[in-house]
Design a protein around this motif. Structure first.
Motif, short mmCIF file in Angstrom:
data_model
loop_
_atom_site.label_atom_id
_atom_site.label_comp_id
_atom_site.label_asym_id
_atom_site.label_seq_id
_atom_site.Cartn_x
_atom_site.Cartn_y
_atom_site.Cartn_z
N THR A 1 0.90 -1.26 0.05
CA THR A 1 0.07 0.07 -0.04
C THR A 1 1.01 1.26 0.00
N ASN B 1 1.70 3.51 -1.74
CA ASN B 1 1.50 4.25 -3.15
C ASN B 1 0.93 5.58 -2.80
N TYR B 2 1.09 6.57 -3.27
CA TYR B 2 0.68 8.06 -2.78
C TYR B 2 -1.06 7.79 -2.96
N GLU C 1 6.77 8.11 -5.07
CA GLU C 1 7.17 8.28 -6.46
C GLU C 1 8.31 9.32 -6.54
#
Length: 222
Positions: free
Chosen positions: A83, A85-86, A185
Protein backbone atom coordinates in the motif's frame (compact mmCIF):
# COMPACT_ATOMS: atom_id res chain seq x y z
CA UNK A 1 -5.73 15.32 0.80
CA UNK A 2 -4.95 16.76 -2.61
CA UNK A 3 -2.35 19.48 -2.14
CA UNK A 4 -3.47 21.60 -5.09
CA UNK A 5 -3.71 24.94 -3.29
CA UNK A 6 -7.17 26.31 -2.54
CA UNK A 7 -8.02 29.85 -3.68
CA UNK A 8 -7.40 31.22 -0.18
CA UNK A 9 -3.89 29.84 -0.18
CA UNK A 10 -3.17 31.31 -3.59
CA UNK A 11 -4.23 34.74 -2.31
CA UNK A 12 -1.68 34.40 0.48
CA UNK A 13 1.19 33.80 -1.90
CA UNK A 14 1.84 37.48 -2.54
CA UNK A 15 2.02 38.25 1.15
CA UNK A 16 4.27 35.28 1.76
CA UNK A 17 6.68 36.42 -0.91
CA UNK A 18 6.84 39.94 0.51
CA UNK A 19 7.10 39.16 4.22
CA UNK A 20 8.77 35.75 4.08
CA UNK A 21 5.93 34.07 5.96
CA UNK A 22 2.16 33.67 5.98
CA UNK A 23 -0.42 34.24 8.72
CA UNK A 24 -0.52 31.27 11.09
CA UNK A 25 2.47 29.74 9.36
CA UNK A 26 5.03 27.30 10.69
CA UNK A 27 7.46 30.20 11.04
CA UNK A 28 5.15 31.90 13.53
CA UNK A 29 4.58 28.64 15.43
CA UNK A 30 8.29 27.76 15.55
CA UNK A 31 9.53 27.09 19.08
CA UNK A 32 13.25 26.77 19.81
CA UNK A 33 13.25 23.66 21.93
CA UNK A 34 16.13 22.93 24.34
CA UNK A 35 19.05 20.73 23.42
CA UNK A 36 18.51 17.08 24.25
CA UNK A 37 19.82 15.92 27.60
CA UNK A 38 20.26 12.37 26.29
CA UNK A 39 22.28 11.71 23.13
CA UNK A 40 23.81 8.78 21.31
CA UNK A 41 27.56 8.16 21.13
CA UNK A 42 28.97 8.87 17.67
CA UNK A 43 29.78 5.67 15.81
CA UNK A 44 30.85 5.91 12.18
CA UNK A 45 29.97 8.56 9.65
CA UNK A 46 26.61 7.42 8.35
CA UNK A 47 23.30 6.83 10.10
CA UNK A 48 19.66 6.70 9.00
CA UNK A 49 16.59 8.21 10.65
CA UNK A 50 12.93 8.41 9.59
CA UNK A 51 10.58 11.27 10.49
CA UNK A 52 6.89 11.87 9.75
CA UNK A 53 5.69 15.44 10.11
CA UNK A 54 2.80 16.06 7.75
CA UNK A 55 3.38 16.61 4.04
CA UNK A 56 6.73 15.08 3.15
CA UNK A 57 7.59 17.94 0.78
CA UNK A 58 8.27 20.31 3.66
CA UNK A 59 9.93 17.74 5.94
CA UNK A 60 12.35 16.84 3.17
CA UNK A 61 12.82 20.51 2.30
CA UNK A 62 13.88 21.45 5.84
CA UNK A 63 16.22 18.55 6.49
CA UNK A 64 17.93 18.94 3.12
CA UNK A 65 19.24 22.30 4.43
CA UNK A 66 20.81 20.85 7.59
CA UNK A 67 24.60 20.51 7.70
CA UNK A 68 25.58 16.88 8.03
CA UNK A 69 22.52 15.56 6.21
CA UNK A 70 23.72 13.49 3.28
CA UNK A 71 20.34 12.76 1.70
CA UNK A 72 16.62 13.18 2.35
CA UNK A 73 14.10 10.90 0.65
CA UNK A 74 10.31 11.28 0.73
CA UNK A 75 8.28 8.14 1.27
CA UNK A 76 5.91 6.17 3.45
CA UNK A 77 6.30 4.36 6.79
CA UNK A 78 3.94 2.57 9.11
CA UNK A 79 2.10 0.32 6.66
CA UNK A 80 2.68 -2.53 4.24
CA UNK A 81 4.76 -2.53 1.06
CA UNK A 82 1.66 -3.29 -1.01
CA UNK A 83 0.00 0.00 0.00
CA UNK A 84 3.04 2.28 -0.22
CA UNK A 85 1.52 4.30 -3.04
CA UNK A 86 0.49 7.95 -2.88
CA UNK A 87 -3.04 7.46 -4.18
CA UNK A 88 -3.70 4.64 -1.70
CA UNK A 89 -1.96 6.31 1.25
CA UNK A 90 -4.01 9.46 0.64
CA UNK A 91 -7.12 7.52 1.67
CA UNK A 92 -5.85 7.44 5.24
CA UNK A 93 -6.54 3.74 5.84
CA UNK A 94 -3.15 2.13 5.15
CA UNK A 95 -1.36 2.85 8.43
CA UNK A 96 1.29 4.73 6.49
CA UNK A 97 2.41 8.24 7.32
CA UNK A 98 4.08 10.47 4.76
CA UNK A 99 7.66 10.26 5.97
CA UNK A 100 11.21 11.24 5.12
CA UNK A 101 14.30 9.06 5.43
CA UNK A 102 17.36 11.05 6.46
CA UNK A 103 20.88 9.75 5.92
CA UNK A 104 23.27 11.82 8.00
CA UNK A 105 26.81 12.03 9.37
CA UNK A 106 26.48 11.82 13.18
CA UNK A 107 29.90 13.40 13.55
CA UNK A 108 28.38 16.61 12.13
CA UNK A 109 24.76 16.38 13.30
CA UNK A 110 23.56 13.63 15.61
CA UNK A 111 20.10 12.14 16.02
CA UNK A 112 19.35 14.31 19.05
CA UNK A 113 20.17 17.41 16.97
CA UNK A 114 17.76 16.26 14.26
CA UNK A 115 15.06 15.70 16.88
CA UNK A 116 15.54 19.24 18.15
CA UNK A 117 15.14 20.63 14.63
CA UNK A 118 12.11 18.41 14.05
CA UNK A 119 10.28 19.59 17.17
CA UNK A 120 11.34 23.22 16.70
CA UNK A 121 10.52 23.93 13.06
CA UNK A 122 9.48 20.85 11.07
CA UNK A 123 6.21 19.90 12.75
CA UNK A 124 3.69 20.96 15.36
CA UNK A 125 3.90 17.92 17.67
CA UNK A 126 0.66 18.79 19.49
CA UNK A 127 -1.65 18.25 16.50
CA UNK A 128 -3.33 14.85 16.21
CA UNK A 129 -3.52 13.28 12.75
CA UNK A 130 -2.98 16.55 10.95
CA UNK A 131 -0.42 19.20 10.06
CA UNK A 132 -1.47 22.57 8.70
CA UNK A 133 -4.15 22.17 6.03
CA UNK A 134 -3.68 18.39 5.75
CA UNK A 135 -5.75 16.00 7.84
CA UNK A 136 -5.75 12.24 8.31
CA UNK A 137 -3.57 9.57 9.91
CA UNK A 138 -1.21 9.80 6.94
CA UNK A 139 -0.25 13.29 8.16
CA UNK A 140 0.42 12.34 11.78
CA UNK A 141 3.67 13.24 13.48
CA UNK A 142 5.73 10.14 14.20
CA UNK A 143 9.28 8.99 14.76
CA UNK A 144 10.43 5.69 13.29
CA UNK A 145 13.67 4.79 15.11
CA UNK A 146 16.11 2.66 13.15
CA UNK A 147 17.97 1.48 16.27
CA UNK A 148 17.41 0.94 19.98
CA UNK A 149 19.71 3.92 20.58
CA UNK A 150 17.47 6.21 18.54
CA UNK A 151 14.40 4.89 20.34
CA UNK A 152 15.98 5.63 23.72
CA UNK A 153 16.98 9.17 22.69
CA UNK A 154 13.52 9.88 21.19
CA UNK A 155 11.70 8.67 24.31
CA UNK A 156 13.98 10.70 26.56
CA UNK A 157 13.58 13.86 24.48
CA UNK A 158 9.78 13.71 24.42
CA UNK A 159 9.83 13.17 28.19
CA UNK A 160 12.21 16.14 28.56
CA UNK A 161 9.99 18.44 26.50
CA UNK A 162 6.90 17.27 28.37
CA UNK A 163 8.48 17.85 31.78
CA UNK A 164 9.63 21.33 30.71
CA UNK A 165 6.13 22.19 29.41
CA UNK A 166 7.76 23.34 26.17
CA UNK A 167 4.41 23.22 24.38
CA UNK A 168 1.07 24.49 25.61
CA UNK A 169 -0.64 21.22 24.69
CA UNK A 170 0.42 17.57 25.11
CA UNK A 171 2.88 16.13 22.59
CA UNK A 172 1.01 13.76 20.27
CA UNK A 173 4.05 12.56 18.29
CA UNK A 174 4.21 8.78 18.26
CA UNK A 175 7.30 6.58 18.40
CA UNK A 176 6.68 3.64 16.08
CA UNK A 177 9.22 0.83 16.03
CA UNK A 178 9.85 -1.99 13.60
CA UNK A 179 8.29 -0.18 10.62
CA UNK A 180 9.85 -0.26 7.17
CA UNK A 181 10.32 2.81 4.97
CA UNK A 182 9.28 2.84 1.31
CA UNK A 183 10.43 5.62 -1.07
CA UNK A 184 7.67 7.68 -2.68
CA UNK A 185 7.14 8.18 -6.39
CA UNK A 186 9.87 10.05 -8.25
CA UNK A 187 7.80 13.20 -8.82
CA UNK A 188 7.57 13.71 -5.04
CA UNK A 189 11.35 13.68 -4.58
CA UNK A 190 13.03 17.11 -4.15
CA UNK A 191 9.62 18.66 -4.79
CA UNK A 192 10.32 21.82 -2.84
CA UNK A 193 13.69 22.41 -4.50
CA UNK A 194 12.21 21.85 -7.95
CA UNK A 195 9.02 23.87 -7.34
CA UNK A 196 9.96 26.78 -5.04
CA UNK A 197 7.10 28.98 -6.31
CA UNK A 198 4.39 26.32 -5.98
CA UNK A 199 1.63 27.94 -3.86
CA UNK A 200 1.44 25.15 -1.28
CA UNK A 201 5.22 25.31 -0.82
CA UNK A 202 5.27 29.10 -0.48
CA UNK A 203 2.53 29.20 2.13
CA UNK A 204 3.22 26.06 4.16
CA UNK A 205 6.81 24.94 3.71
CA UNK A 206 9.08 27.85 2.84
CA UNK A 207 8.44 29.44 6.28
CA UNK A 208 9.77 26.27 7.92
CA UNK A 209 13.02 26.55 5.98
CA UNK A 210 13.30 30.21 6.94
CA UNK A 211 12.70 29.28 10.58
CA UNK A 212 15.52 26.72 10.35
CA UNK A 213 17.91 29.36 9.05
CA UNK A 214 16.82 31.85 11.74
CA UNK A 215 16.80 29.52 14.76
CA UNK A 216 19.70 27.23 13.80
CA UNK A 217 22.19 29.38 11.86
CA UNK A 218 25.11 27.09 12.77
CA UNK A 219 23.22 24.10 11.33
CA UNK A 220 22.21 25.83 8.08
CA UNK A 221 23.51 24.88 4.68
CA UNK A 222 22.33 26.62 1.55
Amino acid sequence: MNRIAPIAAVLLVGAALVYGTAPGSAAERAVLTPAAAVTEPVVGHRETAVFAGGCFWGVEGVFSHVKGVISATSGYAGGAASTANYEIVSGGTTGHAESVRIVFDPAQVNYADLLRIYFSVVADPTQVNRQGPNTGTQYRTALFPTSTGQQRVAQAYIAQLTAARTFARPIATRIETGKAFYPAEEHHQDFMARNPAYPYIVVNDRPKVEALRRLFPARWKG
